[in-house]
Write an enzyme that holds these catalytic residues in place. Structure first.
Site, mmCIF file in Angstrom:
data_model
loop_
_atom_site.group_PDB
_atom_site.id
_atom_site.type_symbol
_atom_site.label_atom_id
_atom_site.label_comp_id
_atom_site.label_asym_id
_atom_site.label_seq_id
_atom_site.Cartn_x
_atom_site.Cartn_y
_atom_site.Cartn_z
ATOM 1 N N ASP A 79 0.807 -1.222 0.000
ATOM 2 C CA ASP A 79 0.000 0.000 0.000
ATOM 3 C C ASP A 79 0.841 1.273 0.000
ATOM 4 O OD1 ASP A 79 -2.252 -1.652 0.114
ATOM 5 O OD2 ASP A 79 -2.216 -1.687 2.307
ATOM 6 N N GLN A 102 2.121 -6.135 -3.089
ATOM 7 C CA GLN A 102 2.588 -6.217 -1.688
ATOM 8 C C GLN A 102 3.882 -5.417 -1.520
ATOM 9 O OE1 GLN A 102 1.599 -9.664 -3.117
ATOM 10 N NE2 GLN A 102 -0.344 -8.717 -2.696
ATOM 11 N N GLY A 111 -4.356 -4.414 -3.782
ATOM 12 C CA GLY A 111 -5.375 -3.393 -4.027
ATOM 13 C C GLY A 111 -4.645 -2.133 -4.435
ATOM 14 N N HIS A 112 -4.702 -1.802 -5.720
ATOM 15 C CA HIS A 112 -3.964 -0.658 -6.246
ATOM 16 C C HIS A 112 -4.962 0.406 -6.703
ATOM 17 C CE1 HIS A 112 -0.402 -3.577 -7.204
ATOM 18 N NE2 HIS A 112 -0.691 -3.517 -5.924
ATOM 19 N N LYS A 137 1.904 1.990 -5.135
ATOM 20 C CA LYS A 137 2.460 1.390 -6.361
ATOM 21 C C LYS A 137 1.544 1.642 -7.567
ATOM 22 C CE LYS A 137 2.468 -2.604 -4.274
ATOM 23 N NZ LYS A 137 2.159 -2.189 -2.898
HETATM 24 P P1 GDP Z 1 -0.653 0.223 -3.580
HETATM 25 O O1 GDP Z 1 -1.258 -1.024 -3.064
HETATM 26 O O2 GDP Z 1 0.804 0.291 -3.316
HETATM 27 O O3 GDP Z 1 -0.992 0.498 -5.012
HETATM 28 O O4 GDP Z 1 -1.308 1.396 -2.725
HETATM 29 P P2 GDP Z 1 -2.876 1.583 -2.381
HETATM 30 O O5 GDP Z 1 -3.562 2.051 -3.609
HETATM 31 O O6 GDP Z 1 -3.409 0.387 -1.692
HETATM 32 O O7 GDP Z 1 -2.789 2.694 -1.256
HETATM 33 C C1 GDP Z 1 -2.254 3.941 -1.515
HETATM 34 C C2 GDP Z 1 -3.354 5.000 -1.306
HETATM 35 O O8 GDP Z 1 -2.761 6.272 -1.235
HETATM 36 C C3 GDP Z 1 -4.355 5.062 -2.463
HETATM 37 O O9 GDP Z 1 -5.601 5.418 -1.943
HETATM 38 C C4 GDP Z 1 -3.801 6.168 -3.346
HETATM 39 O O10 GDP Z 1 -4.805 6.832 -4.092
HETATM 40 C C5 GDP Z 1 -3.210 7.086 -2.309
HETATM 41 N N1 GDP Z 1 -2.019 7.828 -2.747
HETATM 42 C C6 GDP Z 1 -1.021 7.454 -3.595
HETATM 43 N N2 GDP Z 1 -0.070 8.390 -3.638
HETATM 44 C C7 GDP Z 1 -0.464 9.383 -2.818
HETATM 45 C C8 GDP Z 1 0.131 10.628 -2.414
HETATM 46 O O11 GDP Z 1 1.211 10.993 -2.815
HETATM 47 N N3 GDP Z 1 -0.583 11.371 -1.511
HETATM 48 C C9 GDP Z 1 -1.795 10.980 -1.008
HETATM 49 N N4 GDP Z 1 -2.401 11.764 -0.123
HETATM 50 N N5 GDP Z 1 -2.353 9.818 -1.359
HETATM 51 C C10 GDP Z 1 -1.703 9.030 -2.240
HETATM 52 P P1 IMO Z 2 -0.820 -4.250 -2.191
HETATM 53 O O1 IMO Z 2 -0.369 -4.793 -3.521
HETATM 54 C C1 IMO Z 2 -0.914 -4.639 2.133
HETATM 55 C C2 IMO Z 2 -1.015 -8.701 3.759
HETATM 56 C C3 IMO Z 2 -2.277 -9.135 4.479
HETATM 57 C C4 IMO Z 2 -1.687 -10.093 5.499
HETATM 58 C C5 IMO Z 2 -0.574 -10.774 4.715
HETATM 59 C C6 IMO Z 2 -0.963 -12.113 4.138
HETATM 60 O O2 IMO Z 2 -2.111 -3.530 -2.243
HETATM 61 O O3 IMO Z 2 0.276 -3.476 -1.551
HETATM 62 P P2 IMO Z 2 -2.456 -12.845 2.058
HETATM 63 O O4 IMO Z 2 -3.901 -12.626 1.765
HETATM 64 O O5 IMO Z 2 -1.546 -12.308 1.008
HETATM 65 O O6 IMO Z 2 -2.140 -14.280 2.385
HETATM 66 O O7 IMO Z 2 -2.178 -12.014 3.427
HETATM 67 O O8 IMO Z 2 -0.233 -9.884 3.673
HETATM 68 N N1 IMO Z 2 -1.225 -8.202 2.379
HETATM 69 C C7 IMO Z 2 -1.145 -6.916 2.036
HETATM 70 N N2 IMO Z 2 -0.965 -5.812 2.808
HETATM 71 N N3 IMO Z 2 -0.999 -4.529 0.796
HETATM 72 C C8 IMO Z 2 -1.156 -5.617 0.015
HETATM 73 O O9 IMO Z 2 -1.138 -5.565 -1.321
HETATM 74 C C9 IMO Z 2 -1.281 -6.885 0.634
HETATM 75 N N4 IMO Z 2 -1.468 -8.144 0.199
HETATM 76 C C10 IMO Z 2 -1.416 -8.943 1.263
HETATM 77 O O10 IMO Z 2 -2.921 -8.042 5.078
HETATM 78 O O11 IMO Z 2 -1.071 -9.357 6.545
HETATM 79 MG MG MG Z 3 -2.808 -1.679 -1.811
#
Ligand code: GDP
Ligand code: IMO
Ligand code: MG
Length: 434
Positions: free
Chosen positions: A13, A223, A40-41, A16
């Site tokens: 999170d 991840q 979850g991106h 990415k």
């Molecule tokens: P990922 O799993 O690495 O793709 O990240 P996620 O999408 O799960 O979580 C990142 C969250 O932060 C998302 O809701 C993005 O829209 C948000 N985000 C990404 N870059 C920025 C930033 O520079 N500032 C803020 N405030 N939010 C951001």
């Molecule tokens: P993105 O790509 C954050 C965490 C779960 C749990 C552990 C194992 O959005 O960054 P799993 O279902 O993979 O067997 O769970 O890994 N986890 C993540 N945490 N971002 C993710 O993906 C994750 N994918 C799995 O919360 O701790």
């Molecule tokens: Mg994510």
């Protein structure tokens, strides 16, 4: 031409999806190489928000998007995600989307087992996403998996199903559950097969062609390094290798193809699920980070744990993954803090009672849980960084913070992200050109 491999350098999170979407305008193909729909991106483009779990983030721009063999694929989740995105106006067809035909499938029995184990583990649970990721990878390594290419040969699946069901029925019996309904499983697979097969191909061959044509490939990790099954906070990890090296094995290209390794790094730290987290803040400051950063999981909606930036962990991730440069994200979330802290080392009391200072994160889970962070404190900044698109737009103190981060993690900053919006990104060094 340079390729770029994007990986998360913390516990996932990091942002990415946003960075991959931004870079995808310069790429000819985007490849997912590990994980599954546990990812979850989130991408924000104007007023539209796209949430991707399985599809490569390049798909939103229509860039050729590929799911590599290293991914575990839930065909029903795939269909639902494609339908959702199609509803948002994204065009997905067999010309711009391909799935490795040697990808193992996540089946309903994997999701069942994930849930049963987590339910039985009580306080010791991993806190998985409940998507069946771990059980599916176990079956892959245990040579029992049903793969995408098997969907074209469902009438010849008997002996594979014998092996798979014998294994799962024994496990299910242990949880007091009925055996796998084999007839229902075959029926479900028969129904979904044509949908998946329209995209299936030996993607290593497609990628070889893409590469030969001099095209730029963007590998999209899911991840983060601290969730890597070898290098992460074991056993509180996911079940795949999330490090940059997997981009090659998980897509069918050699290690010389993965190019610039871009580590995505949040300007503070978050974690979702159980496991050690040295800089976690269970106070108002942690709450403030969570609220300002909207730290709720994209996949499960769970509240993410929050804490200060941990330079020790990120330095370790960068070393393990050979990170060439980082994208520092969510800098804007730190706007307005009087003071900001960075963890620069740990104190660990040994079994002999002697306290040692560590400059790395130890491997043993008990040590990981008991290290105490050593902090360095810096002045925060009052002006906002939100929406900044150039270095010149950043307050001096925010620049100091970035500089201190790159010094401590021994890795240069290539990009800075200042909001969820696609264009609110500062380019310091172009990963495709370096
Ligand atoms: P990922 O799993 O690495 O793709 O990240 P996620 O999408 O799960 O979580 C990142 C969250 O932060 C998302 O809701 C993005 O829209 C948000 N985000 C990404 N870059 C920025 C930033 O520079 N500032 C803020 N405030 N939010 C951001
Ligand atoms: P993105 O790509 C954050 C965490 C779960 C749990 C552990 C194992 O959005 O960054 P799993 O279902 O993979 O067997 O769970 O890994 N986890 C993540 N945490 N971002 C993710 O993906 C994750 N994918 C799995 O919360 O701790
Ligand atoms: Mg994510």
């Amino acid at each position: 031409m340079a390729n770029v491999t994007v990986i998360g350098a913390q516990w996932g999170d990091e942002g990415k999806g946003k960075i991959v979407d931004w870079l995808a305008s310069r790429a000819d193909a985007v490849v997912r190489f590990q994980g599954g729909h546990n990812a979850g991106h989130t991408l924000v483009v104007g007023n539209e928000v796209y949430k991707l779990s399985l599809l490569p983030s390049g798909i939103v721009r229509g860039t050729l998007s590929i799911i590599g063999n290293g991914v575990v694929l839930d065909p029903w989740a795939l269909k639902a995600e494609i339908e959702k995105l199609t509803g948002q106006g994204v065009t997905i067809h067999s010309e711009n989307f391909a799935i490795a035909d040697n990808c193992p499938l996540i089946l309903p029995l994997h999701r069942d087992l994930d849930g049963l184990r987590e339910g039985a583990a009580g306080a010791g649970k991993i806190g998985t996403t409940g998507r069946g990721i771990g059980p599916a990878y176990e079956d892959k390594v245990g040579r029992r998996a049903i793969r995408v290419c098997d969907l074209a040969h469902l009438d010849a699946l008997d002996s594979q199903l014998d092996r798979l069901c014998a294994h799962h029925d024994a496990l299910r019996a242990g949880f007091g559950q009925p055996p796998v309904d084999r007839a229902a499983l075959i029926e479900e697979l028969r129904e979904i097969a044509p949908f998946v097969l329209q995209f299936a191909q030996p993607v290593w061959k497609r990628l070889k062609k893409v590469r030969k044509a001099g095209a730029r490939i963007l590998f999209e990790g899911a991840q983060g390094v601290l969730l890597d099954v070898d290098h992460g906070t074991y056993p509180f990890v996911t079940s795949s290798n999330t490090v940059s090296g997997t981009a090659a094995s998980g897509s069918g290209l050699g290690p010389n193809s993965t190019g610039f390794v871009l580590g995505i790094v949040k300007a503070y730290t978050t974690r979702v699920g159980s496991g050690p987290f040295p800089t976690e803040l269970e106070d108002e400051t942690g709450q403030k980070l969570g609220e300002r950063g909207h730290e709720f999981g994209t996949v499960t909606g769970r509240k993410r744990r929050c804490g200060w930036f941990d330079a020790v962990l990120v330095r370790q991730s960068c070393a393990i993954s050979g990170v060439t440069g980082i994208a520092l994200t969510k800098l804007d979330v730190l706007d307005g803090f009087d003071k900001v802290r960075i963890c620069t080392g740990y104190r660990l009391r040994g079994s002999d009672g002697v306290v040692k200072v560590l400059d790395y994160f130890p491997s043993h889970s008990a040590d990981q849980a008991s290290v105490e962070p050593i902090y360095e404190e810096m002045d925060g900044w009052k002006d906002t960084t939100a929406g900044a698109r150039s270095w010149a737009d950043l307050p001096a103190q925010a620049i100091k913070y970035i500089q201190r981060v790159q010094e401590l993690i021994e890795t240069p900053v290539a990009l800075v992200s200042t909001s969820p919006e696609r264009e609110d990104t500062i380019l310091v060094r172009d990963p495709f050109v370096d």
